[in-house]
Design a protein around this motif. Structure first.
Motif, mmCIF file in Angstrom:
data_model
loop_
_atom_site.group_PDB
_atom_site.id
_atom_site.type_symbol
_atom_site.label_atom_id
_atom_site.label_comp_id
_atom_site.label_asym_id
_atom_site.label_seq_id
_atom_site.Cartn_x
_atom_site.Cartn_y
_atom_site.Cartn_z
ATOM 1 N N GLY A 277 -0.671 8.022 -5.479
ATOM 2 C CA GLY A 277 -0.520 8.783 -4.253
ATOM 3 C C GLY A 277 -0.515 10.270 -4.571
ATOM 4 N N TYR A 278 -1.293 11.058 -3.814
ATOM 5 C CA TYR A 278 -1.400 12.497 -4.029
ATOM 6 C C TYR A 278 -1.084 13.227 -2.727
ATOM 7 C CZ TYR A 278 -4.231 10.645 -7.858
ATOM 8 O OH TYR A 278 -4.687 9.930 -8.926
ATOM 9 N N HIS A 279 -0.423 14.369 -2.845
ATOM 10 C CA HIS A 279 -0.036 15.151 -1.672
ATOM 11 C C HIS A 279 -0.580 16.557 -1.785
ATOM 12 C CE1 HIS A 279 2.915 17.874 0.421
ATOM 13 N NE2 HIS A 279 2.541 17.078 1.411
ATOM 14 N N ASP A 280 -1.188 17.025 -0.702
ATOM 15 C CA ASP A 280 -1.670 18.398 -0.640
ATOM 16 C C ASP A 280 -0.503 19.284 -0.210
ATOM 17 O OD1 ASP A 280 -2.838 20.821 -0.171
ATOM 18 O OD2 ASP A 280 -4.317 20.085 1.282
ATOM 19 N N PRO A 281 0.031 20.150 -1.107
ATOM 20 C CA PRO A 281 1.199 20.949 -0.757
ATOM 21 C C PRO A 281 0.942 21.954 0.359
ATOM 22 C CG PRO A 281 0.287 21.680 -2.854
ATOM 23 C CD PRO A 281 -0.439 20.428 -2.473
ATOM 24 N N ARG A 282 -0.336 22.217 0.685
ATOM 25 C CA ARG A 282 -0.652 23.152 1.756
ATOM 26 C C ARG A 282 -0.750 22.479 3.117
ATOM 27 N NH1 ARG A 282 -5.704 26.472 -0.635
ATOM 28 N NH2 ARG A 282 -6.524 24.341 -0.739
ATOM 29 N N SER A 283 -0.523 21.183 3.148
ATOM 30 C CA SER A 283 -0.573 20.446 4.413
ATOM 31 C C SER A 283 0.307 19.211 4.274
ATOM 32 C CB SER A 283 -2.015 20.041 4.739
ATOM 33 O OG SER A 283 -2.448 19.010 3.863
ATOM 34 N N SER A 284 0.295 18.397 5.292
ATOM 35 C CA SER A 284 1.065 17.153 5.236
ATOM 36 C C SER A 284 0.196 15.972 4.828
ATOM 37 C CB SER A 284 1.694 16.860 6.610
ATOM 38 O OG SER A 284 0.672 16.755 7.598
ATOM 39 N N SER A 285 -1.004 16.258 4.343
ATOM 40 C CA SER A 285 -1.959 15.201 4.032
ATOM 41 C C SER A 285 -1.595 14.455 2.748
ATOM 42 C CB SER A 285 -3.370 15.787 3.894
ATOM 43 O OG SER A 285 -3.770 16.390 5.098
ATOM 44 N N VAL A 286 -1.814 13.169 2.779
ATOM 45 C CA VAL A 286 -1.548 12.303 1.631
ATOM 46 C C VAL A 286 -2.773 11.426 1.393
ATOM 47 C CG1 VAL A 286 -0.129 10.438 0.708
ATOM 48 C CG2 VAL A 286 0.935 12.285 2.018
ATOM 49 N N LEU A 287 -3.167 11.310 0.137
ATOM 50 C CA LEU A 287 -4.252 10.412 -0.235
ATOM 51 C C LEU A 287 -3.701 9.307 -1.121
ATOM 52 C CD1 LEU A 287 -7.865 11.103 -1.151
ATOM 53 C CD2 LEU A 287 -6.500 9.841 -2.792
ATOM 54 N N GLN A 288 -4.049 8.064 -0.785
ATOM 55 C CA GLN A 288 -3.643 6.898 -1.563
ATOM 56 C C GLN A 288 -4.878 6.260 -2.181
ATOM 57 O OE1 GLN A 288 -0.485 5.844 -2.004
ATOM 58 N NE2 GLN A 288 0.451 7.349 -0.627
ATOM 59 N N GLN A 289 -4.743 5.835 -3.426
ATOM 60 C CA GLN A 289 -5.818 5.113 -4.109
ATOM 61 C C GLN A 289 -5.302 3.778 -4.621
ATOM 62 O OE1 GLN A 289 -7.149 7.685 -7.316
ATOM 63 N NE2 GLN A 289 -8.933 8.283 -6.132
ATOM 64 N N THR A 290 -6.121 2.758 -4.493
ATOM 65 C CA THR A 290 -5.884 1.476 -5.144
ATOM 66 C C THR A 290 -7.051 1.225 -6.085
ATOM 67 O OG1 THR A 290 -4.720 0.612 -3.211
ATOM 68 C CG2 THR A 290 -5.499 -0.993 -4.827
ATOM 69 N N ILE A 291 -6.743 0.962 -7.339
ATOM 70 C CA ILE A 291 -7.776 0.917 -8.381
ATOM 71 C C ILE A 291 -7.654 -0.367 -9.200
ATOM 72 C CG2 ILE A 291 -8.653 2.064 -10.466
ATOM 73 C CD1 ILE A 291 -7.608 4.684 -9.314
ATOM 74 N N ASP A 292 -8.795 -0.929 -9.549
ATOM 75 C CA ASP A 292 -8.825 -2.089 -10.438
ATOM 76 C C ASP A 292 -10.043 -1.963 -11.339
ATOM 77 O OD1 ASP A 292 -7.794 -5.023 -10.948
ATOM 78 O OD2 ASP A 292 -9.977 -5.165 -10.802
ATOM 79 N N THR A 293 -9.849 -1.975 -12.648
ATOM 80 C CA THR A 293 -10.950 -1.884 -13.594
ATOM 81 C C THR A 293 -10.911 -3.062 -14.551
ATOM 82 O OG1 THR A 293 -9.761 -0.589 -15.253
ATOM 83 C CG2 THR A 293 -10.850 0.630 -13.502
ATOM 84 N N GLN A 294 -12.070 -3.494 -14.986
ATOM 85 C CA GLN A 294 -12.137 -4.599 -15.941
ATOM 86 C C GLN A 294 -13.239 -4.334 -16.963
ATOM 87 O OE1 GLN A 294 -13.608 -8.921 -15.184
ATOM 88 N NE2 GLN A 294 -11.370 -8.994 -14.927
ATOM 89 N N VAL A 295 -12.912 -4.570 -18.223
ATOM 90 C CA VAL A 295 -13.865 -4.457 -19.328
ATOM 91 C C VAL A 295 -13.906 -5.790 -20.060
ATOM 92 C CG1 VAL A 295 -14.337 -3.344 -21.548
ATOM 93 C CG2 VAL A 295 -13.507 -1.981 -19.622
ATOM 94 N N SER A 296 -15.116 -6.320 -20.257
ATOM 95 C CA SER A 296 -15.286 -7.592 -20.965
ATOM 96 C C SER A 296 -16.364 -7.461 -22.017
ATOM 97 C CB SER A 296 -15.655 -8.715 -19.995
ATOM 98 O OG SER A 296 -14.663 -8.925 -19.025
ATOM 99 N N TRP A 297 -16.198 -8.238 -23.096
ATOM 100 C CA TRP A 297 -17.204 -8.315 -24.152
ATOM 101 C C TRP A 297 -17.616 -9.775 -24.335
ATOM 102 C CZ3 TRP A 297 -18.954 -3.903 -26.481
ATOM 103 C CH2 TRP A 297 -18.149 -2.760 -26.372
ATOM 104 N N THR A 298 -18.912 -10.012 -24.483
ATOM 105 C CA THR A 298 -19.420 -11.352 -24.794
ATOM 106 C C THR A 298 -20.517 -11.240 -25.831
ATOM 107 O OG1 THR A 298 -21.025 -11.266 -22.975
ATOM 108 C CG2 THR A 298 -18.879 -12.280 -22.506
#
Length: 299
Positions: A277-298
């Motif tokens: 979660g990130y907040h812009d201190p110059r406003s009341s805006s908030v950005l939320q991120q949901t992240i999922d990463t996967q690395v596989s080797w075969t």
């Protein structure tokens, strides 16, 4: 609004990659690293600490392959990002899945990777990858097997979208790799690998490795990964302002199999995800991120 402008660019921080490996959408004009030429990117040092040496017999774990060793493997990457600004509908900024077949050749300078035909379910990116024949990448390694530099040498006709996708995939692979401990260990050994992950904000990544099985030179290692920002503020590039980091959780697990006589993992999957979660201190805006990463080797 600052957050509206930065919504796509923030995905770079979410991946834990450098600025040149950020996620991109059609609206993001950021160019990949080293446009039009090969680049070598230094990777921050990995510091290992043994928590438990494990059972006898114990020995030093060291890569042991002669120059001229050849190995064929495929790297698979997945990168999912969903972002939401305030109460607006969430938007999907995920990168397409990639499968990158490669042939590794070892020499005195490290590991050279000749890339095969890259496949992806994204039609436009798949078309771009038809012009990447002859592309190379490479790793420089420490005595403990840690990657100390990443080399990227896409073919001259490689487009910006294809080049950016390759960069992101290899950065994911680099920061999901493992370094060996600096003292003898046996089955059941546990060690940590502490490493800074460079980006808009420097992250501290701690990987806990457990040697669950050893059969000759073949090792099965369970991994537990956590990341935390080393600052509470992100000072944005080009004096664009700053964001307060209000929330940051990234963690994951996986299992890899490595052979000390081969340069790359022979199999395994590592999944890391979380939310920020990130907040812009110059406003009341908030950005939320949901992240999922996967690395596989075969193989």
């Amino acid at each position: 609004m600052l957050l509206l402008v930065l919504a796509v660019g923030l995905t770079a921080f979410g991946t834990g990659c450098s600025d040149g490996a950020e996620s991109r959408s059609e609206s993001d004009s950021t160019e990949p690293l080293g446009i039009g030429k090969g680049v070598t990117v230094p990777i921050p040092a990995a510091i290992t600490t043994v928590v438990s040496p494990g059972a006898e017999p114990r020995s030093l774990l060291r890569p042991d392959y002669p120059a001229g060793t050849v190995q064929q493997v495929t790297l698979h990457t997945s990168h999912r990002i969903e972002q939401q600004i305030n109460d607006q509908p969430a938007r999907d900024f995920s990168a397409p899945d990639l499968s990158i077949p490669m042939t590794a050749h070892t020499d005195a300078d490290g590991i050279d990777l000749t890339l095969g035909t890259v496949t992806t379910p994204d039609p436009s990116l798949a078309k771009a990858f038809t012009k990447t024949g002859g592309s190379h990448a490479g790793f420089d390694l420490s005595d403990l097997g840690a990657i100390t530099a990443l080399r990227l040498e896409p073919a001259p006709d490689t487009s910006n979208p294809a080049r950016a996708a390759l960069e992101q995939a290899f950065y994911q692979a680099v920061y999901r790799s493992i370094a060996f401990p600096d003292q003898p260990v046996g089955e059941g050994a546990v060690w940590t690998v502490r490493q800074e992950v460079s980006g808009g904000v420097t992250l501290e990544q701690i990987t806990t490795a457990t040697l669950t099985k050893r059969d000759g030179d073949r090792l099965t290692i369970e991994l537990d990964v956590t990341q935390q920002p080393k600052s509470t503020v992100w000072n944005l590039p080009n004096n664009a302002g700053k964001l307060d980091i209000k929330d940051y959780v990234m963690q994951g697990t996986g299992t890899i199999t490595v052979d000390l006589g081969l340069p790359l993992p022979v199999s395994g999957t590592i999944t890391v995800g979380g939310h920020q979660g990130y907040h812009d201190p110059r406003s009341s805006s908030v950005l939320q991120q949901t992240i999922d990463t996967q690395v596989s080797w075969t193989e």
